[in-house]
Design a protein around this motif. Structure first.
Motif, PDB file in Angstrom:
ATOM      1  N   SER A 211     -12.979  -7.869   7.506  1.00 51.99           N
ATOM      2  CA  SER A 211     -12.278  -8.095   8.764  1.00 51.99           C
ATOM      3  C   SER A 211     -10.875  -8.605   8.467  1.00 51.99           C
ATOM      4  N   THR A 212      -9.922  -8.134   9.282  1.00 55.78           N
ATOM      5  CA  THR A 212      -8.525  -8.589   9.169  1.00 55.78           C
ATOM      6  C   THR A 212      -7.937  -8.634  10.576  1.00 55.78           C
ATOM      7  N   PRO A 213      -6.833  -9.328  10.737  1.00 53.56           N
ATOM      8  CA  PRO A 213      -6.216  -9.364  12.068  1.00 53.56           C
ATOM      9  C   PRO A 213      -5.778  -7.980  12.541  1.00 53.56           C
ATOM     10  N   HIS A 214      -5.301  -7.137  11.613  1.00 52.49           N
ATOM     11  CA  HIS A 214      -4.825  -5.800  11.994  1.00 52.49           C
ATOM     12  C   HIS A 214      -5.557  -4.726  11.202  1.00 52.49           C
ATOM     13  N   ARG A 215      -5.841  -3.595  11.839  1.00 54.19           N
ATOM     14  CA  ARG A 215      -6.775  -2.624  11.270  1.00 54.19           C
ATOM     15  C   ARG A 215      -6.321  -1.999   9.964  1.00 54.19           C
ATOM     16  N   ALA A 216      -5.018  -1.792   9.798  1.00 51.18           N
ATOM     17  CA  ALA A 216      -4.561  -1.091   8.594  1.00 51.18           C
ATOM     18  C   ALA A 216      -5.012  -1.846   7.338  1.00 51.18           C
ATOM     19  N   ASP A 217      -4.920  -3.151   7.382  1.00 50.34           N
ATOM     20  CA  ASP A 217      -5.305  -3.950   6.219  1.00 50.34           C
ATOM     21  C   ASP A 217      -6.809  -3.850   5.945  1.00 50.34           C
ATOM     22  N   ALA A 218      -7.607  -3.770   6.989  1.00 50.72           N
ATOM     23  CA  ALA A 218      -9.061  -3.667   6.808  1.00 50.72           C
ATOM     24  C   ALA A 218      -9.423  -2.347   6.138  1.00 50.72           C
ATOM     25  N   PHE A 219      -8.738  -1.260   6.538  1.00 49.47           N
ATOM     26  CA  PHE A 219      -8.983   0.036   5.883  1.00 49.47           C
ATOM     27  C   PHE A 219      -8.595  -0.033   4.399  1.00 49.47           C
ATOM     28  N   THR A 220      -7.416  -0.568   4.145  1.00 55.08           N
ATOM     29  CA  THR A 220      -6.914  -0.644   2.767  1.00 55.08           C
ATOM     30  C   THR A 220      -7.850  -1.468   1.895  1.00 55.08           C
ATOM     31  N   ALA A 221      -8.263  -2.623   2.408  1.00 55.51           N
ATOM     32  CA  ALA A 221      -9.077  -3.543   1.620  1.00 55.51           C
ATOM     33  C   ALA A 221     -10.461  -2.967   1.352  1.00 55.51           C
ATOM     34  N   SER A 222     -11.007  -2.275   2.321  1.00 56.54           N
ATOM     35  CA  SER A 222     -12.330  -1.701   2.177  1.00 56.54           C
ATOM     36  C   SER A 222     -12.323  -0.612   1.103  1.00 56.54           C
ATOM     37  N   ARG A 223     -11.295   0.199   1.119  1.00 55.82           N
ATOM     38  CA  ARG A 223     -11.117   1.250   0.111  1.00 55.82           C
ATOM     39  C   ARG A 223     -10.970   0.623  -1.280  1.00 55.82           C
ATOM     40  N   TYR A 224     -10.163  -0.416  -1.330  1.00 54.82           N
ATOM     41  CA  TYR A 224      -9.946  -1.122  -2.596  1.00 54.82           C
ATOM     42  C   TYR A 224     -11.265  -1.641  -3.148  1.00 54.82           C
ATOM     43  N   ALA A 225     -12.079  -2.216  -2.276  1.00 58.50           N
ATOM     44  CA  ALA A 225     -13.340  -2.827  -2.718  1.00 58.50           C
ATOM     45  C   ALA A 225     -14.267  -1.789  -3.353  1.00 58.50           C
ATOM     46  N   ILE A 226     -14.410  -0.624  -2.754  1.00 55.81           N
ATOM     47  CA  ILE A 226     -15.356   0.350  -3.313  1.00 55.81           C
ATOM     48  C   ILE A 226     -14.821   0.914  -4.635  1.00 55.81           C
ATOM     49  N   GLU A 227     -13.511   1.115  -4.728  1.00 55.54           N
ATOM     50  CA  GLU A 227     -12.954   1.615  -5.995  1.00 55.54           C
ATOM     51  C   GLU A 227     -13.128   0.570  -7.101  1.00 55.54           C
ATOM     52  N   ARG A 228     -12.929  -0.667  -6.733  1.00 55.50           N
ATOM     53  CA  ARG A 228     -13.033  -1.769  -7.697  1.00 55.50           C
ATOM     54  C   ARG A 228     -14.484  -1.969  -8.159  1.00 55.50           C
ATOM     55  N   ILE A 229     -15.434  -1.760  -7.253  1.00 56.27           N
ATOM     56  CA  ILE A 229     -16.850  -1.848  -7.642  1.00 56.27           C
ATOM     57  C   ILE A 229     -17.122  -0.871  -8.775  1.00 56.27           C
ATOM     58  N   LYS A 230     -16.521   0.292  -8.681  1.00 61.02           N
ATOM     59  CA  LYS A 230     -16.755   1.324  -9.698  1.00 61.02           C
ATOM     60  C   LYS A 230     -16.010   1.052 -10.997  1.00 61.02           C
ATOM     61  N   GLU A 231     -15.167   0.014 -10.996  1.00 62.60           N
ATOM     62  CA  GLU A 231     -14.462  -0.367 -12.226  1.00 62.60           C
ATOM     63  C   GLU A 231     -15.095  -1.560 -12.942  1.00 62.60           C
ATOM     64  N   ILE A 232     -15.414  -2.599 -12.195  1.00 59.94           N
ATOM     65  CA  ILE A 232     -15.703  -3.878 -12.877  1.00 59.94           C
ATOM     66  C   ILE A 232     -17.071  -4.474 -12.601  1.00 59.94           C
ATOM     67  N   VAL A 233     -17.837  -3.938 -11.679  1.00 62.68           N
ATOM     68  CA  VAL A 233     -19.092  -4.606 -11.328  1.00 62.68           C
ATOM     69  C   VAL A 233     -20.253  -4.018 -12.135  1.00 62.68           C
ATOM     70  N   PRO A 234     -20.947  -4.862 -12.929  1.00 60.40           N
ATOM     71  CA  PRO A 234     -22.010  -4.335 -13.798  1.00 60.40           C
ATOM     72  C   PRO A 234     -23.258  -3.893 -13.035  1.00 60.40           C
ATOM     73  N   ILE A 235     -23.147  -2.693 -12.475  1.00 58.85           N
ATOM     74  CA  ILE A 235     -24.256  -2.024 -11.786  1.00 58.85           C
ATOM     75  C   ILE A 235     -24.296  -0.603 -12.349  1.00 58.85           C
ATOM     76  N   TRP A 236     -25.503  -0.110 -12.596  1.00 56.85           N
ATOM     77  CA  TRP A 236     -25.640   1.233 -13.154  1.00 56.85           C
ATOM     78  C   TRP A 236     -26.632   2.026 -12.330  1.00 56.85           C
ATOM     79  N   LYS A 237     -26.365   3.325 -12.235  1.00 60.21           N
ATOM     80  CA  LYS A 237     -27.357   4.149 -11.559  1.00 60.21           C
ATOM     81  C   LYS A 237     -27.904   5.190 -12.519  1.00 60.21           C
TER      82      LYS A 237
END
Lengths: 79, 155
Positions: free
Chosen positions: B99-125
């Motif tokens: 959640s953010t005060p303005h929508r553009a930031d919420a879209f950006t941050a959400s995208r960032y989070a999923i890309e970052r999960i695929k870089e640094i979070v030790p989860i394997w499928k």
């Protein structure tokens, strides 16, 4: 004793998740060598795994001490 | 409320519960990303997936992603839950709510989070097909690790 964790295909190839190394200190590069000695079948995958010490990514020169938890993290694929 | 915002779970994810963690009177938008299990990858049919994780470090790295987002968007609230264990086709594997005060930031941050999960979070499928199974490695598609692992600045 240093506790080493193996995940994903590393765990599968080694046949175990936890390896205990009876030593007071060892750097990551030497831990890699120790594991390769014990589990030659890890050779390809251990090179691309990222080391971590106590849940934080670490460099190859970083030294783990007795009581530390070392992990080898293969390329991740969450999401 | 001491409910954790960054969670690895073996249970089915309650999407609304994740969204509720970031609800905020100052928010103008909540962006929700839901990652699901896909049946076909490059024409190959997946029967089911198994996820595994280094749970304590994975939760720590999810929290780090939340902190990185708040560095760029101080008013943002972030919650991420990733499921592990055996998942069927179309199951929800990950839910990200920002959640953010303005929508553009919420879209950006959400995208960032999923890309970052695929870089640094030790989860394997591990994909299970009709004719075999395999642990899947780096699948970022847009980025490769020349040295076979994330560079220092990625961590």
């Amino acid at each position: 004793m240093i506790k080493v964790l193996l995940f994903a295909d590393l765990e599968e190839r080694a046949g175990q998740r936890i390896v205990e190394i009876p030593t007071a200190e060892m750097n990551i590069a030497d831990i890699r060598r120790y594991l390769l000695d014990k589990f030659p079948q890890l050779s390809a995958s251990i090179r691309t795994a990222m080391p971590a010490i106590n849940e934080e990514y670490a460099a190859d020169q970083a030294v783990a001490s007795s009581g530390d938890e070392v992990a080898f993290i293969p390329p991740v694929s969450g999401g | 409320m001491t409910e954790k915002n960054f969670v690895i779970t073996r249970e089915a994810i309650d999407i609304e519960a994740v969204v509720n963690k970031v609800a905020d009177r100052n928010a103008g938008a909540i962006n929700t990303f839901i990652g699901t299990v896909r049946e076909l990858t490059n024409g190959k049919k997946t029967l089911y997936l198994k996820y595994d994780a280094y749970i304590p470090m994975a939760e720590k790295k999810l929290a780090q992603i939340g902190e990185e987002i708040q560095r760029d968007f101080p008013a943002a609230k972030v919650a991420i839950t990733h499921r592990i264990g055996e998942l069927a086709i179309a199951d929800t594997a990950v839910v990200i709510a920002v959640s953010t005060p303005h929508r553009a930031d919420a879209f950006t941050a959400s995208r960032y989070a999923i890309e970052r999960i695929k870089e640094i979070v030790p989860i394997w499928k591990k994909e299970h097909w009709e004719d075999g199974e395999e642990w899947i490695g780096d699948q970022l598609e847009k980025r490769s690790y020349p040295s076979g692992k994330p560079e220092k600045e990625d961590l």
